[in-house]
Design an enzyme around this catalytic site. Sequence first.
Site, PDB file in Angstrom:
ATOM      1  CB  THR A   4      -8.620   1.091   8.467  1.00 39.54           C
ATOM      2  OG1 THR A   4      -8.767   1.277   7.059  1.00 39.54           O
ATOM      3  CG2 THR A   4      -7.834   2.244   9.066  1.00 39.54           C
ATOM      4  CG  ASN A  11      -2.128   0.768   1.190  1.00 43.12           C
ATOM      5  OD1 ASN A  11      -2.792   0.945   2.203  1.00 43.12           O
ATOM      6  ND2 ASN A  11      -2.510   1.284   0.046  1.00 43.12           N
ATOM      7  CB  CYS A  33      -6.971  -1.845   3.365  1.00 47.01           C
ATOM      8  SG  CYS A  33      -7.995  -0.620   4.210  1.00 47.01           S
ATOM      9  CB  CYS A  91      -4.332   5.564   5.672  1.00 44.09           C
ATOM     10  SG  CYS A  91      -3.420   4.382   4.676  1.00 44.09           S
ATOM     11  N   GLY A  92      -4.393   2.868   7.929  1.00 44.80           N
ATOM     12  CA  GLY A  92      -3.589   2.047   8.825  1.00 44.80           C
ATOM     13  C   GLY A  92      -2.177   1.809   8.330  1.00 44.80           C
ATOM     14  CG  ASN A  93      -1.210  -0.785   5.156  1.00 41.33           C
ATOM     15  OD1 ASN A  93      -0.710  -1.577   5.953  1.00 41.33           O
ATOM     16  ND2 ASN A  93      -2.166  -1.131   4.325  1.00 41.33           N
ATOM     17  CD  GLU A 115      -7.315   1.039   0.727  1.00 39.62           C
ATOM     18  OE1 GLU A 115      -7.541   2.101   1.346  1.00 39.62           O
ATOM     19  OE2 GLU A 115      -6.182   0.555   0.593  1.00 39.62           O
ATOM     20  CG  ASN A 171     -12.531   1.581   2.827  1.00 42.32           C
ATOM     21  OD1 ASN A 171     -11.814   1.960   1.921  1.00 42.32           O
ATOM     22  ND2 ASN A 171     -12.816   2.350   3.879  1.00 42.32           N
ATOM     23  CG  ASN A 211     -11.505   4.011   7.526  1.00 47.53           C
ATOM     24  OD1 ASN A 211     -11.568   3.220   8.462  1.00 47.53           O
ATOM     25  ND2 ASN A 211     -10.547   3.930   6.628  1.00 47.53           N
TER      26      ASN A 211
END
Length: 280
Positions: free
Chosen positions: A221, A11, A219, A71-73, A210, A192, A159
């Site tokens: 999250t 990502n 992803c 955004c987790g990544n 996404e 998402n 999100n």
Amino acid sequence: MHFTKWQGCGNDFVFVNAMEQPLEPIMEKCTAICDRHYGVGADGVICILPSDKAELRMRIFNADGSEAEMCGNGIRCFALWARELGLVSSSVFSVETGAGILYPEILPGGEVRVDMNVPHLSAEEVPVAGLGEGPVVSQPMTVEALGETWPVTCVSMGNPHCVIFVPDIAQIDLYRVGPAIEHDSHFPRKTNVEFVQKLDDKTLRMRVWERGAAVTLACGTGACATLTAAVLNGLIDREADILLDGGRLHVAWDGKETDHVFMTGPAVKVYEGEYPLGGK
């Protein structure tokens, strides 16, 4: 414009220090910057900013120019980048995001563990339209897409996510089904979409469409939402590896003390460069 490109499980993001240059031209050029043929190429643009609520602020813009809450990544990459810039010195620090204040922790081995806070499960919080205000998981929900009915579990990690468990993920045409569900009328802010196959009691395989970025290799999250949905559906315990197209994330849901979800995974710097904001 000086930028640094990072990726977390494939990502990928263009990072810009918006403390040193105006944010507006970056936002206007986001789609061009993310174009993989004519620009730098990325799933999104992430900007670092000052914060009056936390040590730093992170803003995320998708490849289509829309702004994402979280955004987790991206936040894992953000943590290593901020330390590289000398903006933080401790291994744990606070970051203001559209999903609230989160706390990444840089681990000795180079991976980053992020306290992703509490998952939100009510229809109002996700949000999901037409189900009132109670927990979505307590109300069986299906979505019609391309002539098929999909049982879904909806979770928000700041999100919206729509998680769908399937027996064989290889049979899913993500490029067809993903956008149809993303724009379904049940999701007023779009969503998402994660398709998930259980491999064993400690491993889930996930692919993601996404919102605002189409199919991506990972992803963060979404991985957290997937683990949450799997626990709620009685498929797995509160800790598992999530196998993504671009790598592995480890996700744990603390059900004893904080109720927080914790995500651990890699972040890798790819290269630095200059992008002409005045160019076409």
